[in-house]
Write a protein that holds these residues in place. Sequence first.
Motif, PDB file in Angstrom:
ATOM      1  N   MET A 177       0.848  -1.172   0.000  1.00  0.00           N
ATOM      2  CA  MET A 177       0.000   0.000   0.000  1.00  0.00           C
ATOM      3  C   MET A 177       0.893   1.235   0.000  1.00  0.00           C
ATOM      4  SD  MET A 177      -2.582   1.437   2.867  1.00  0.00           S
ATOM      5  CE  MET A 177      -4.254   1.212   2.469  1.00  0.00           C
ATOM      6  N   ALA A 178       0.545   2.181  -0.834  1.00  0.00           N
ATOM      7  CA  ALA A 178       1.253   3.467  -0.874  1.00  0.00           C
ATOM      8  C   ALA A 178       0.226   4.564  -0.631  1.00  0.00           C
ATOM      9  CB  ALA A 178       1.927   3.662  -2.219  1.00  0.00           C
ATOM     10  N   VAL A 179       0.576   5.501   0.245  1.00  0.00           N
ATOM     11  CA  VAL A 179      -0.341   6.580   0.592  1.00  0.00           C
ATOM     12  C   VAL A 179       0.365   7.908   0.397  1.00  0.00           C
ATOM     13  CG1 VAL A 179      -1.755   7.608   2.407  1.00  0.00           C
ATOM     14  CG2 VAL A 179      -1.517   5.122   2.276  1.00  0.00           C
ATOM     15  N   SER A 180      -0.321   8.815  -0.276  1.00  0.00           N
ATOM     16  CA  SER A 180       0.196  10.168  -0.476  1.00  0.00           C
ATOM     17  C   SER A 180      -0.870  11.148  -0.011  1.00  0.00           C
ATOM     18  CB  SER A 180       0.502  10.387  -1.963  1.00  0.00           C
ATOM     19  OG  SER A 180       0.834  11.723  -2.204  1.00  0.00           O
ATOM     20  N   THR A 181      -0.470  12.115   0.812  1.00  0.00           N
ATOM     21  CA  THR A 181      -1.424  13.087   1.338  1.00  0.00           C
ATOM     22  C   THR A 181      -0.906  14.500   1.116  1.00  0.00           C
ATOM     23  OG1 THR A 181      -2.126  11.529   3.052  1.00  0.00           O
ATOM     24  CG2 THR A 181      -2.702  13.831   3.383  1.00  0.00           C
ATOM     25  N   GLU A 182      -1.751  15.342   0.551  1.00  0.00           N
ATOM     26  CA  GLU A 182      -1.451  16.767   0.415  1.00  0.00           C
ATOM     27  C   GLU A 182      -2.274  17.488   1.468  1.00  0.00           C
ATOM     28  OE1 GLU A 182      -1.886  18.379  -3.537  1.00  0.00           O
ATOM     29  OE2 GLU A 182      -1.365  16.434  -4.400  1.00  0.00           O
ATOM     30  N   THR A 183      -1.588  18.150   2.396  1.00  0.00           N
ATOM     31  CA  THR A 183      -2.261  18.809   3.512  1.00  0.00           C
ATOM     32  C   THR A 183      -1.966  20.300   3.491  1.00  0.00           C
ATOM     33  OG1 THR A 183      -2.060  16.817   4.861  1.00  0.00           O
ATOM     34  CG2 THR A 183      -2.498  18.871   6.029  1.00  0.00           C
ATOM     35  N   ILE A 184      -3.000  21.073   3.763  1.00  0.00           N
ATOM     36  CA  ILE A 184      -2.841  22.519   3.938  1.00  0.00           C
ATOM     37  C   ILE A 184      -3.204  22.834   5.377  1.00  0.00           C
ATOM     38  CG2 ILE A 184      -3.641  24.808   3.256  1.00  0.00           C
ATOM     39  CD1 ILE A 184      -4.311  23.549   0.491  1.00  0.00           C
ATOM     40  N   ASN A 185      -2.174  23.217   6.172  1.00  0.00           N
ATOM     41  CA  ASN A 185      -2.388  23.645   7.551  1.00  0.00           C
ATOM     42  C   ASN A 185      -2.483  25.160   7.551  1.00  0.00           C
ATOM     43  OD1 ASN A 185      -2.251  21.087   8.712  1.00  0.00           O
ATOM     44  ND2 ASN A 185      -0.047  21.165   8.872  1.00  0.00           N
ATOM     45  N   ARG A 186      -3.618  25.680   7.983  1.00  0.00           N
ATOM     46  CA  ARG A 186      -3.805  27.134   8.003  1.00  0.00           C
ATOM     47  C   ARG A 186      -3.414  27.689   9.369  1.00  0.00           C
ATOM     48  NH1 ARG A 186      -8.952  25.721   5.455  1.00  0.00           N
ATOM     49  NH2 ARG A 186      -9.963  26.434   7.348  1.00  0.00           N
ATOM     50  N   ALA A 187      -3.087  28.969   9.383  1.00  0.00           N
ATOM     51  CA  ALA A 187      -2.654  29.650  10.606  1.00  0.00           C
ATOM     52  C   ALA A 187      -3.736  29.657  11.684  1.00  0.00           C
ATOM     53  CB  ALA A 187      -2.225  31.078  10.289  1.00  0.00           C
ATOM     54  N   ASP A 188      -5.016  29.500  11.294  1.00  0.00           N
ATOM     55  CA  ASP A 188      -6.099  29.512  12.278  1.00  0.00           C
ATOM     56  C   ASP A 188      -6.302  28.163  12.965  1.00  0.00           C
ATOM     57  OD1 ASP A 188      -7.325  27.968  10.309  1.00  0.00           O
ATOM     58  OD2 ASP A 188      -9.048  29.304  10.037  1.00  0.00           O
ATOM     59  N   GLY A 189      -5.382  27.185  12.687  1.00  0.00           N
ATOM     60  CA  GLY A 189      -5.476  25.885  13.343  1.00  0.00           C
ATOM     61  C   GLY A 189      -6.353  24.884  12.624  1.00  0.00           C
ATOM     62  N   ARG A 190      -6.846  25.212  11.444  1.00  0.00           N
ATOM     63  CA  ARG A 190      -7.670  24.296  10.655  1.00  0.00           C
ATOM     64  C   ARG A 190      -6.815  23.702   9.542  1.00  0.00           C
ATOM     65  NH1 ARG A 190     -12.095  23.309  12.430  1.00  0.00           N
ATOM     66  NH2 ARG A 190     -12.984  22.589  10.480  1.00  0.00           N
ATOM     67  N   TYR A 191      -7.213  22.542   9.050  1.00  0.00           N
ATOM     68  CA  TYR A 191      -6.490  21.939   7.934  1.00  0.00           C
ATOM     69  C   TYR A 191      -7.467  21.252   6.983  1.00  0.00           C
ATOM     70  CZ  TYR A 191      -7.141  17.126   9.352  1.00  0.00           C
ATOM     71  OH  TYR A 191      -7.716  15.927   9.647  1.00  0.00           O
ATOM     72  N   THR A 192      -7.010  21.060   5.753  1.00  0.00           N
ATOM     73  CA  THR A 192      -7.700  20.216   4.779  1.00  0.00           C
ATOM     74  C   THR A 192      -6.643  19.322   4.151  1.00  0.00           C
ATOM     75  OG1 THR A 192      -7.448  21.845   3.017  1.00  0.00           O
ATOM     76  CG2 THR A 192      -9.532  21.871   4.227  1.00  0.00           C
ATOM     77  N   SER A 193      -7.049  18.131   3.751  1.00  0.00           N
ATOM     78  CA  SER A 193      -6.097  17.227   3.120  1.00  0.00           C
ATOM     79  C   SER A 193      -6.783  16.411   2.037  1.00  0.00           C
ATOM     80  CB  SER A 193      -5.454  16.291   4.142  1.00  0.00           C
ATOM     81  OG  SER A 193      -6.421  15.422   4.693  1.00  0.00           O
ATOM     82  N   LEU A 194      -5.994  16.046   1.039  1.00  0.00           N
ATOM     83  CA  LEU A 194      -6.422  15.154  -0.038  1.00  0.00           C
ATOM     84  C   LEU A 194      -5.500  13.953   0.014  1.00  0.00           C
ATOM     85  CD1 LEU A 194      -8.056  14.504  -2.614  1.00  0.00           C
ATOM     86  CD2 LEU A 194      -6.273  15.711  -3.903  1.00  0.00           C
ATOM     87  N   THR A 195      -6.076  12.766   0.230  1.00  0.00           N
ATOM     88  CA  THR A 195      -5.286  11.549   0.348  1.00  0.00           C
ATOM     89  C   THR A 195      -5.564  10.620  -0.820  1.00  0.00           C
ATOM     90  OG1 THR A 195      -5.254  11.681   2.761  1.00  0.00           O
ATOM     91  CG2 THR A 195      -4.809   9.520   1.795  1.00  0.00           C
ATOM     92  N   THR A 196      -4.494  10.104  -1.397  1.00  0.00           N
ATOM     93  CA  THR A 196      -4.580   9.110  -2.458  1.00  0.00           C
ATOM     94  C   THR A 196      -3.910   7.842  -1.952  1.00  0.00           C
ATOM     95  OG1 THR A 196      -4.468  10.824  -4.152  1.00  0.00           O
ATOM     96  CG2 THR A 196      -3.996   8.569  -4.858  1.00  0.00           C
ATOM     97  N   SER A 197      -4.666   6.750  -1.907  1.00  0.00           N
ATOM     98  CA  SER A 197      -4.145   5.459  -1.460  1.00  0.00           C
ATOM     99  C   SER A 197      -4.128   4.502  -2.650  1.00  0.00           C
ATOM    100  CB  SER A 197      -5.025   4.863  -0.363  1.00  0.00           C
ATOM    101  OG  SER A 197      -5.126   5.738   0.733  1.00  0.00           O
TER     102      SER A 197
END
Length: 117
Positions: free
Chosen positions: A1-21
């Motif tokens: 299994m290979a996992v790649s995640t693109e995460t955006i951590n914002r200064a306000d303490g929130r994040y979003t991520s896109l994960t491809t497995s």
Amino acid sequence: MAVSTETINRADGRYTSLTTSVITPHGKSPVVIQDRASGIWLLEGDILASEVQEVKFLSSSDPSISNERGQKMQDDLLKKKSIYRSRILKFTRRTLRIIPVEPTDKEAEVESLCKRV
């Protein structure tokens, strides 16, 4: 299994991520699954903590995994565990090396390298 995640951590303490497995069953074609998650993050000394608050199943290359079934799998995982902690091993302006703290599976105790783009 290979996992790649693109995460955006914002200064306000929130994040979003896109994960491809990419899961490659023995003797079969690889299955590619994507999901998008969001939540909050916090730095606690040398520990990076993330709380997943929502996960949306996006797609699967395997037609037997419908959006409904994929979302149920994501919801079940979120109920099982929603807070993840990783120890920071090295942090530079361009890279971050981390390792999970108390992973759900021993196989998940692997070092990750994050690169800023």
